[in-house]
Scaffold this motif. Structure first.
Motif, PDB file in Angstrom:
ATOM      1  N   LEU A  20       0.839  -1.197   0.000  1.00 16.85           N
ATOM      2  CA  LEU A  20       0.000   0.000   0.000  1.00 16.85           C
ATOM      3  C   LEU A  20       0.876   1.250   0.000  1.00 16.85           C
ATOM      4  O   LEU A  20       1.584   1.519   0.990  1.00 16.85           O
ATOM      5  CB  LEU A  20      -0.894   0.035   1.241  1.00 16.85           C
ATOM      6  N   PHE A  21       0.841   2.022  -1.065  1.00 15.98           N
ATOM      7  CA  PHE A  21       1.546   3.295  -1.101  1.00 15.98           C
ATOM      8  C   PHE A  21       0.817   4.277  -0.195  1.00 15.98           C
ATOM      9  O   PHE A  21      -0.420   4.345  -0.205  1.00 15.98           O
ATOM     10  CB  PHE A  21       1.591   3.815  -2.549  1.00 15.98           C
ATOM     11  N   GLU A  22       1.566   5.045   0.560  1.00 16.79           N
ATOM     12  CA  GLU A  22       0.996   5.932   1.579  1.00 16.79           C
ATOM     13  C   GLU A  22       0.033   5.180   2.494  1.00 16.79           C
ATOM     14  O   GLU A  22      -0.931   5.744   3.007  1.00 16.79           O
ATOM     15  CB  GLU A  22       0.267   7.131   0.954  1.00 16.79           C
ATOM     16  N   SER A  23       0.292   3.893   2.664  1.00 21.26           N
ATOM     17  CA  SER A  23      -0.532   3.032   3.523  1.00 21.26           C
ATOM     18  C   SER A  23      -1.999   2.992   3.113  1.00 21.26           C
ATOM     19  O   SER A  23      -2.864   2.689   3.930  1.00 21.26           O
ATOM     20  CB  SER A  23      -0.421   3.458   4.999  1.00 21.26           C
ATOM     21  N   GLN A  76      13.265  18.626  -2.630  1.00 25.52           N
ATOM     22  CA  GLN A  76      12.088  19.202  -3.286  1.00 25.52           C
ATOM     23  C   GLN A  76      10.800  18.855  -2.556  1.00 25.52           C
ATOM     24  O   GLN A  76       9.786  19.519  -2.741  1.00 25.52           O
ATOM     25  CB  GLN A  76      12.024  18.708  -4.732  1.00 25.52           C
ATOM     26  N   HIS A  77      10.834  17.781  -1.769  1.00 25.33           N
ATOM     27  CA  HIS A  77       9.612  17.322  -1.118  1.00 25.33           C
ATOM     28  C   HIS A  77      10.014  16.557   0.137  1.00 25.33           C
ATOM     29  O   HIS A  77      10.939  15.746   0.104  1.00 25.33           O
ATOM     30  CB  HIS A  77       8.844  16.430  -2.098  1.00 25.33           C
ATOM     31  N   MET A  78       9.284  16.819   1.222  1.00 24.24           N
ATOM     32  CA  MET A  78       9.653  16.246   2.516  1.00 24.24           C
ATOM     33  C   MET A  78       8.895  14.972   2.864  1.00 24.24           C
ATOM     34  O   MET A  78       9.107  14.415   3.942  1.00 24.24           O
ATOM     35  CB  MET A  78       9.420  17.295   3.612  1.00 24.24           C
ATOM     36  N   GLU A  79       7.970  14.529   2.035  1.00 21.71           N
ATOM     37  CA  GLU A  79       7.271  13.293   2.394  1.00 21.71           C
ATOM     38  C   GLU A  79       8.333  12.197   2.540  1.00 21.71           C
ATOM     39  O   GLU A  79       9.281  12.124   1.750  1.00 21.71           O
ATOM     40  CB  GLU A  79       6.219  12.938   1.334  1.00 21.71           C
ATOM     41  N   PRO A  80       8.205  11.348   3.564  1.00 19.59           N
ATOM     42  CA  PRO A  80       9.309  10.438   3.890  1.00 19.59           C
ATOM     43  C   PRO A  80       9.709   9.466   2.778  1.00 19.59           C
ATOM     44  O   PRO A  80      10.829   8.946   2.814  1.00 19.59           O
ATOM     45  CB  PRO A  80       8.784   9.684   5.120  1.00 19.59           C
ATOM     46  N   ASP A  81       8.840   9.224   1.798  1.00 27.74           N
ATOM     47  CA  ASP A  81       9.292   8.350   0.707  1.00 27.74           C
ATOM     48  C   ASP A  81      10.418   9.014  -0.093  1.00 27.74           C
ATOM     49  O   ASP A  81      11.090   8.358  -0.886  1.00 27.74           O
ATOM     50  CB  ASP A  81       8.134   7.916  -0.208  1.00 27.74           C
ATOM     51  N   HIS A  82      10.632  10.320   0.148  1.00 27.11           N
ATOM     52  CA  HIS A  82      11.725  11.019  -0.542  1.00 27.11           C
ATOM     53  C   HIS A  82      12.749  11.625   0.412  1.00 27.11           C
ATOM     54  O   HIS A  82      13.819  12.009  -0.025  1.00 27.11           O
ATOM     55  CB  HIS A  82      11.159  12.151  -1.418  1.00 27.11           C
ATOM     56  N   SER A  83      12.410  11.711   1.672  1.00 24.49           N
ATOM     57  CA  SER A  83      13.324  12.431   2.575  1.00 24.49           C
ATOM     58  C   SER A  83      13.990  11.534   3.619  1.00 24.49           C
ATOM     59  O   SER A  83      14.918  11.964   4.288  1.00 24.49           O
ATOM     60  CB  SER A  83      12.552  13.545   3.303  1.00 24.49           C
ATOM     61  N   VAL A 144       1.456  20.859  -4.073  1.00 25.19           N
ATOM     62  CA  VAL A 144       1.558  19.872  -5.150  1.00 25.19           C
ATOM     63  C   VAL A 144       2.659  18.878  -4.743  1.00 25.19           C
ATOM     64  O   VAL A 144       3.683  18.812  -5.352  1.00 25.19           O
ATOM     65  CB  VAL A 144       1.930  20.545  -6.496  1.00 25.19           C
ATOM     66  N   HIS A 145       2.601  18.136  -3.630  1.00 25.30           N
ATOM     67  CA  HIS A 145       1.327  17.992  -2.962  1.00 25.30           C
ATOM     68  C   HIS A 145       1.352  18.344  -1.487  1.00 25.30           C
ATOM     69  O   HIS A 145       0.329  18.244  -0.790  1.00 25.30           O
ATOM     70  CB  HIS A 145       0.840  16.575  -3.245  1.00 25.30           C
ATOM     71  N   TRP A 146       2.481  18.770  -0.965  1.00 27.39           N
ATOM     72  CA  TRP A 146       2.594  19.281   0.404  1.00 27.39           C
ATOM     73  C   TRP A 146       2.990  20.766   0.320  1.00 27.39           C
ATOM     74  O   TRP A 146       3.443  21.226  -0.730  1.00 27.39           O
ATOM     75  CB  TRP A 146       3.658  18.479   1.174  1.00 27.39           C
ATOM     76  N   ALA A 163       9.180  17.067  -8.679  1.00 29.18           N
ATOM     77  CA  ALA A 163       8.696  16.512  -7.411  1.00 29.18           C
ATOM     78  C   ALA A 163       7.583  15.481  -7.676  1.00 29.18           C
ATOM     79  O   ALA A 163       7.731  14.660  -8.573  1.00 29.18           O
ATOM     80  CB  ALA A 163       8.277  17.631  -6.468  1.00 29.18           C
ATOM     81  N   ASP A 164       6.464  15.573  -6.947  1.00 31.85           N
ATOM     82  CA  ASP A 164       5.410  14.554  -7.127  1.00 31.85           C
ATOM     83  C   ASP A 164       4.637  14.719  -8.443  1.00 31.85           C
ATOM     84  O   ASP A 164       3.979  13.779  -8.892  1.00 31.85           O
ATOM     85  CB  ASP A 164       4.399  14.660  -5.978  1.00 31.85           C
ATOM     86  N   ALA A 165       4.683  15.896  -9.013  1.00 36.23           N
ATOM     87  CA  ALA A 165       3.889  16.116 -10.233  1.00 36.23           C
ATOM     88  C   ALA A 165       4.433  15.263 -11.381  1.00 36.23           C
ATOM     89  O   ALA A 165       5.629  15.010 -11.459  1.00 36.23           O
ATOM     90  CB  ALA A 165       3.930  17.593 -10.616  1.00 36.23           C
ATOM     91  N   LEU A 215       9.422  12.412  -9.208  1.00 40.87           N
ATOM     92  CA  LEU A 215       9.924  11.595  -8.096  1.00 40.87           C
ATOM     93  C   LEU A 215       9.390  10.167  -8.112  1.00 40.87           C
ATOM     94  O   LEU A 215       9.821   9.341  -7.317  1.00 40.87           O
ATOM     95  CB  LEU A 215       9.597  12.274  -6.756  1.00 40.87           C
ATOM     96  N   HIS A 216       8.411   9.908  -8.944  1.00 41.87           N
ATOM     97  CA  HIS A 216       7.933   8.528  -9.154  1.00 41.87           C
ATOM     98  C   HIS A 216       7.696   8.373 -10.657  1.00 41.87           C
ATOM     99  O   HIS A 216       7.215   9.301 -11.302  1.00 41.87           O
ATOM    100  CB  HIS A 216       6.595   8.275  -8.456  1.00 41.87           C
ATOM    101  N   GLY A 217       7.957   7.183 -11.164  1.00 41.70           N
ATOM    102  CA  GLY A 217       7.631   6.928 -12.567  1.00 41.70           C
ATOM    103  C   GLY A 217       8.711   7.396 -13.509  1.00 41.70           C
ATOM    104  O   GLY A 217       9.731   7.972 -13.097  1.00 41.70           O
TER     105      GLY A 217
HETATM  106 FE1  FEO Z   1       4.124  13.298  -1.843  1.00 42.19          FE
HETATM  107 FE2  FEO Z   1       6.047  10.656  -3.304  1.00 42.19          FE
HETATM  108  O1  FEO Z   1       5.426  11.895  -2.015  1.00 42.19           O
END
Ligand code: FEO
Length: 385
Positions: A20-23, A76-83, A144-146, A163-165, A215-217
């Protein structure tokens, strides 16, 4: 590790095991956490990766550095999947400077409980930083998105680090249509923030972007107007496909029978139909499909005197992502005290531009002949024209 272009290297990782991404979002084909190294007189690394992959990531980075020391980590983004691997890089390179904005560092301290006073370089919106040959300009992209998110444009590469975009689910080695998993990703994660995405697109207007590094894809470096135009439509909540999405619950199969009857009537009219059992299927696909397609039908039995719980969740999920300007049909079912349609209308009433398509079909336990006629009429009215 992969040299992508000129002095730009991909050093990200594929996560094949995540469930589960982002749980919350099922990712049957995993996901990538992207990171990049730009080699120059000064070396910049763009973002880290999920902590579970920090060793693999560090190995990738070290291989590209080939004995050199990086100057900057661009956060660029602090969500833990990147930080969450930032500290591992700092441990390896204590002279590393962290580049972010005030919000970045506020979050960094809260997540990782360190001071970072000697490492921080706080930049402002549209400020630039030179690596030597390459010049980085930072574009803040709040929500976009934090709120701390920023993107980076590298001029002589014509590259936007986004970043996430422009990201998507699935690991990089999965061969699939970009749009499918990108729309599920977009509406799942960023869909609520259409206004902010539109603001960002306006802000980037005028930049000569030839490559997007999310950051993904996958990195996008071909036919960019396709991706940019899709984002404009998605951010403006405009449907990009014609078709009827039927989101339903069915307890003993009677509501399902009505759904399948409506589906067959619509298909007789050559209308594309997608059905989603909200209790059994991945709801995120049903959510993104409601935004991608131009018509929606909600079919729901009564339970505990109100909506079946998954339908409640579904309407909540699309509402909080600003579902709007759509035609919606309703099928309700119950053996006594049927109030589903009233309840659905109440829940949808705060949303902009929702047109309820008549007739609302009320099934009393199982379909009657009248119900079949009503479903036929609903199919004709959903067809429009
Ligand atoms: Fe909003 Fe891939 O983190």
């Amino acid at each position: 590790m992969k040299r992508f272009k000129d002095d730009l290297y991909y050093v990200g990782v594929n996560d094949y095991n995540i469930y589960l991404f982002e749980s919350q979002f099922r990712v049957p084909n995993g996901i990538s956490y992207n990171s990049y190294v730009l080699m120059d007189e000064k070396i910049a690394i763009f973002d880290s990766v999920d902590v579970h992959f920090q060793d693999e990531w560090l190995n990738n980075v070290l291989e590209v550095l080939n004995g050199r020391t990086p100057t900057y980590l661009i956060i660029q983004h602090m969500e833990p999947d990147h930080s969450s691997s930032i500290n591992a890089l700092l441990d390896r390179f204590p002279s590393l400077k962290l580049v972010g904005n005030n919000k970045t560092f506020d979050m960094l301290k809260k997540f990782y409980r360190k001071d970072y006073q000697n490492e921080m370089i706080v930049i402002k919106d549209k400020e630039s930083l030179s690596l030597g040959k390459y010049n980085l300009t930072f574009y803040f992209a709040p929500f976009v998105h934090w709120p701390e998110v920023m993107m980076t444009y590298v001029d002589s590469l014509n590259a936007l680090f986004s970043a996430d975009a422009f990201g998507k689910f699935s690991t990089l080695d999965v061969d699939e249509k970009w749009e499918e998993e990108a729309s599920r990703y977009y509406f799942g994660i960023v869909g609520k923030y259409g206004l902010q995405v539109n603001n960002l697109l306006k802000k980037l207007d005028g930049l000569d972007i030839k490559m997007i590094c999310p950051l993904h894809g996958p990195i996008l470096d071909n036919n960019l107007s396709y991706y940019l135009n899709l984002y404009k439509d998605w951010a403006s909540y405009r449907p990009t496909k014609k078709g009827v999405v039927i989101a339903y619950n069915s307890i003993y199969g009677n509501t399902l029978k009505a759904v399948m009857t409506l589906k067959s009537y619509l298909e007789e009219e050559n209308i594309n139909v997608l059905t989603f059992d909200l209790a059994r299927e991945d709801m995120s696909k049903a959510i993104s499909s409601a935004f991608v397609y131009d018509r929606l039908v909600l079919a729901c039995p009564t339970y505990n005197g109100t909506l079946f719980p998954h339908m409640y969740s579904y309407i909540h999920e699309i509402s909080e992502r600003n579902f709007q300007n759509r035609k919606v049909g309703i099928i309700e079912n119950g053996s006594w005290g049927v109030i589903i349609a009233r309840k659905i209308k109440e829940l949808l009433s705060p949303l902009k531009g929702i047109e309820i398509i008549e007739p609302v079909v009320t099934i009393l336990s199982s379909m009657s002949e009248d119900n079949e006629k009503q479903l036929k009429e609903l199919s004709i009215n959903l067809k429009g024209e």
